[in-house]
Structure formats: C-alpha cells, structure tokens
Design a protein around this motif. Structure first.
Motif, PDB file in Angstrom:
ATOM      1  N   ARG A  56       0.816  -1.225   0.000  1.00  0.00           N
ATOM      2  CA  ARG A  56       0.000   0.000   0.000  1.00  0.00           C
ATOM      3  C   ARG A  56       0.843   1.265   0.000  1.00  0.00           C
ATOM      4  N   GLU A  57       1.911   1.244   0.788  1.00  0.00           N
ATOM      5  CA  GLU A  57       2.696   2.455   0.994  1.00  0.00           C
ATOM      6  C   GLU A  57       3.904   2.560   0.070  1.00  0.00           C
ATOM      7  N   GLY A  58       4.183   1.485  -0.682  1.00  0.00           N
ATOM      8  CA  GLY A  58       5.327   1.514  -1.588  1.00  0.00           C
ATOM      9  C   GLY A  58       6.659   1.536  -0.866  1.00  0.00           C
ATOM     10  N   CYS A  59       6.736   0.794   0.242  1.00  0.00           N
ATOM     11  CA  CYS A  59       7.983   0.756   1.012  1.00  0.00           C
ATOM     12  C   CYS A  59       8.434  -0.697   1.148  1.00  0.00           C
ATOM     13  N   SER A  60       9.595  -0.881   1.746  1.00  0.00           N
ATOM     14  CA  SER A  60      10.106  -2.237   1.957  1.00  0.00           C
ATOM     15  C   SER A  60       9.343  -2.908   3.100  1.00  0.00           C
ATOM     16  N   VAL A  61       9.415  -4.221   3.169  1.00  0.00           N
ATOM     17  CA  VAL A  61       8.762  -4.954   4.263  1.00  0.00           C
ATOM     18  C   VAL A  61       9.379  -4.589   5.617  1.00  0.00           C
ATOM     19  N   PRO A  62      10.722  -4.465   5.738  1.00  0.00           N
ATOM     20  CA  PRO A  62      11.266  -4.023   7.029  1.00  0.00           C
ATOM     21  C   PRO A  62      10.750  -2.640   7.445  1.00  0.00           C
ATOM     22  N   ASP A  63      10.595  -1.729   6.471  1.00  0.00           N
ATOM     23  CA  ASP A  63      10.045  -0.414   6.799  1.00  0.00           C
ATOM     24  C   ASP A  63       8.579  -0.527   7.231  1.00  0.00           C
ATOM     25  N   ALA A  64       7.834  -1.393   6.568  1.00  0.00           N
ATOM     26  CA  ALA A  64       6.434  -1.603   6.934  1.00  0.00           C
ATOM     27  C   ALA A  64       6.332  -2.171   8.348  1.00  0.00           C
ATOM     28  N   LEU A  65       7.199  -3.107   8.677  1.00  0.00           N
ATOM     29  CA  LEU A  65       7.217  -3.668  10.029  1.00  0.00           C
ATOM     30  C   LEU A  65       7.556  -2.589  11.048  1.00  0.00           C
TER      31      LEU A  65
END
Length: 98
Positions: free
Chosen positions: A56-65
């Motif tokens: 949704r946010e167009g970021c990496s999974v670590p950033d999403a976490l």
C-alpha cells in the motif's frame, strides 16, 4: 532523543536522518533484542500485515514492520492488534503523516 543546544536545532533533514539511523539500528541492527515487541518478526499475522503495508505504501517490508511497531508503541497497543486492524479493516499507517 533530546537535544539541548543554545545555538538552535539542526536542519529538519539532519534531524530526520539521525532519527532514521537510530530507529534502523535499534529495530534491525545486529545488537537488536530478538524479543523486542514480543518477537513479532515470527508472527504470521504481523508478517501478512507488513506485506500489505509495504504494498500500500510503496515501502520495503522491514520499513512496513517498523511502521507497525511505531504505531503499536504510539497507541500503547500490541503489534498483533495493529496488524489485525491493518488486515481486517485496511488501517493505513502513513495517512496521518501526509
């Protein structure tokens, strides 16, 4: 982090750079506590929510976490609660920042 300086604060971009570096080191660095936030890195619901936030946010999974961890800290909620809201009701974690 608190900064006390009579000369004033550094530019906003410098503050953001330092904050991001500290957060990255604390959340993902080699000395991080594997039980930080209840070892959420291994919870399927949190991983699903991380993937959804990343898409949704167009970021990496670590950033999403990191966004999920930050929201849970800010609200005083568990990461499971925040992840459940992301998955079940489409909670957006960055909408308030825009």
């Amino acid at each position: 982090m608190a900064v006390f300086d009579r000369a004033g604060l550094p530019p906003e971009t410098e503050i953001q750079r330092v904050a991001a570096a500290l957060a990255t080191d604390i959340l993902f660095g080699p000395g991080r506590d594997p039980l930080l936030h209840g070892n959420i890195d291994e919870k399927p619901l949190v991983q699903q929510a991380s993937g959804m936030v990343a898409a949704r946010e167009g970021c990496s999974v670590p950033d999403a976490l990191a966004l999920i961890k930050a929201r849970s800290f800010r609200e005083g909620a568990t990461t499971d609660d925040v992840a459940r809201r992301v998955v079940d009701s489409g909670l957006r974690l960055t909408s308030e920042l825009e």
